[in-house]
Write a protein that holds these residues in place. Sequence first.
Motif, short mmCIF file in Angstrom:
data_model
loop_
_atom_site.label_atom_id
_atom_site.label_comp_id
_atom_site.label_asym_id
_atom_site.label_seq_id
_atom_site.Cartn_x
_atom_site.Cartn_y
_atom_site.Cartn_z
N VAL A 146 0.83 -1.21 0.00
CA VAL A 146 0.00 0.00 0.00
C VAL A 146 0.87 1.26 0.00
CG1 VAL A 146 -1.64 1.34 1.38
CG2 VAL A 146 -2.01 -1.11 1.06
N LEU A 188 2.46 1.86 -3.32
CA LEU A 188 1.54 2.51 -4.26
C LEU A 188 1.56 4.02 -4.09
CD1 LEU A 188 -1.66 0.24 -4.12
CD2 LEU A 188 -0.12 0.53 -6.07
N GLN A 197 3.29 7.32 -6.76
CA GLN A 197 2.46 8.39 -7.34
C GLN A 197 3.31 9.55 -7.82
OE1 GLN A 197 -0.72 7.99 -8.02
NE2 GLN A 197 -0.58 5.97 -7.05
N TRP A 201 7.12 -4.09 -4.39
CA TRP A 201 7.50 -2.80 -4.96
C TRP A 201 7.36 -2.82 -6.48
CZ3 TRP A 201 8.60 1.54 -2.20
CH2 TRP A 201 8.73 1.37 -0.83
N ALA A 207 3.71 -2.54 -7.32
CA ALA A 207 3.24 -1.18 -7.06
C ALA A 207 3.70 -0.22 -8.16
CB ALA A 207 3.72 -0.71 -5.69
N SER A 208 4.94 -0.39 -8.62
CA SER A 208 5.45 0.51 -9.66
C SER A 208 4.67 0.35 -10.96
CB SER A 208 6.94 0.24 -9.91
OG SER A 208 7.13 -1.00 -10.56
N ALA A 258 1.35 -0.79 -11.05
CA ALA A 258 -0.06 -0.47 -10.83
C ALA A 258 -0.30 0.99 -10.48
CB ALA A 258 -0.63 -1.36 -9.72
N ALA A 259 0.65 1.62 -9.79
CA ALA A 259 0.41 2.97 -9.26
C ALA A 259 0.09 4.01 -10.33
CB ALA A 259 1.62 3.42 -8.42
N LEU A 305 -3.57 3.33 -11.54
CA LEU A 305 -4.57 3.61 -10.51
C LEU A 305 -4.64 5.10 -10.20
CD1 LEU A 305 -3.87 0.66 -8.01
CD2 LEU A 305 -5.87 0.96 -9.49
N CYS A 309 -4.91 9.01 -0.68
CA CYS A 309 -3.56 8.58 -0.32
C CYS A 309 -3.30 8.77 1.18
CB CYS A 309 -2.52 9.37 -1.12
SG CYS A 309 -2.39 8.87 -2.86
#
Length: 416
Positions: free
Chosen positions: A230, A233, A237, A352, A355-356, A358-359, A362, A379
């Motif tokens: 989380v 993510l 951003q 990580w 997240a890189s 998907a972020a 999203l 956030c």
Amino acid sequence: MNPVATMVRALGGGGLPRTYWVLWVGTFVNRLGAFVAPFLALYLTRERGFSVEQAGLVVSLNGAGAVLAAPLGGMLADRVGRRITLAGGLWAGSGAMLLTGYSDTLPRIAVAAFLLGLMGELYRPAVAAAVADVVPPRDRARAYGLLFWVINLGFAIALPLAGLLATLGYRLLFIADAVTTFLYGCCVWVLVPETKPAAEPGRVARSTLGDLLTPFRDGVYLAFCLPIFVLALLFFQNHMSLPVTLAAQGLSPTAYGLVLSVNGVLIVALQPFITRVTGRLRRSTSLALAGVLTGVGFGLHALPASVPWAMLAVAVWTLGEIVQSPVAPSVVADLAPGELRGSYQGVYHMMWGLASSAAPALGGAVLGRYGSPSLWVGCMALGIAAGGWHLAIAGTRRRRVEALRLERPEMSASLD
């Protein structure tokens, strides 16, 4: 007095073993040449003339390769050893770097970029596992903190160098990056012994698939990975949603570069000292504090931004990054069985990587549909929730760690 020894003591690195410092210096050399990643999209659009959509596909394939590299690299580190995974991964990554730079059509570049993500990231779980192998448990958080620090120091120096090389030709970025990566591999092969713990006598042979899946069957470990994912993510951003937001609020590209430079400056200036402070806290408290700082920092971007305000926001979430970076890998090292340190570190790095990937999608979806304030307030809520989750699971992890200490007295004495 030896100036190098003086600097090491000032950074809080005294007492760490020689093999660790070889990895530390090699990491610094490698990051000094980290030229391709920040300029890949520009290379594809400006030098190769690809559309934004085509460039996005190539970058996504590179990210997909990195996601797969994390568990694969961890499994190889456990199966064939840290040294050969480290050196082999770095050499293969160097070759993939050159292949990407010298490919001239979209299909070839796409394949090369995927291989670059896959081969170029194999070494990361092996480094983390090797640090856990050679550094005494009580010093692991400090060791991981210094490694995070030197990664950022090298990258901060690499960015302006990459900009200079790009003016002479983008292909030079790939060549220079490949050379430093190859040199790191040579450094490992010559100076780093195998650190993988010897197998316990009588231990039943394990399957490769079993090694890959074991971390995913560990409920305590997965509960720890959830807030890590989380917060990752949130950190990612700053790759798309943050520059779009600040541009919409009237900040120029130059101002954005100034704002984001706060991240690197604070990490280089404060990381060694904050690691000493967090070493006195329970790890669950440090991780919860990291979640709150990260959430609040990104939440501040919901308000209209001047340059000083945006710099303040970046400073707050950077403090969250600094607090988390040394503590989280030390928790992974404690939860992992000695023979599966690579696999556990691989799953941690995979969080990580996911997240890189998907972020940006999203963040862009929320930004486009609901607007900037909703994204950044969301956030903040996620960061605070992640901090609360770390506190909620602390008791379960504490009992697990205490039970493991009965089996492995050499484990870290850090409190959860």
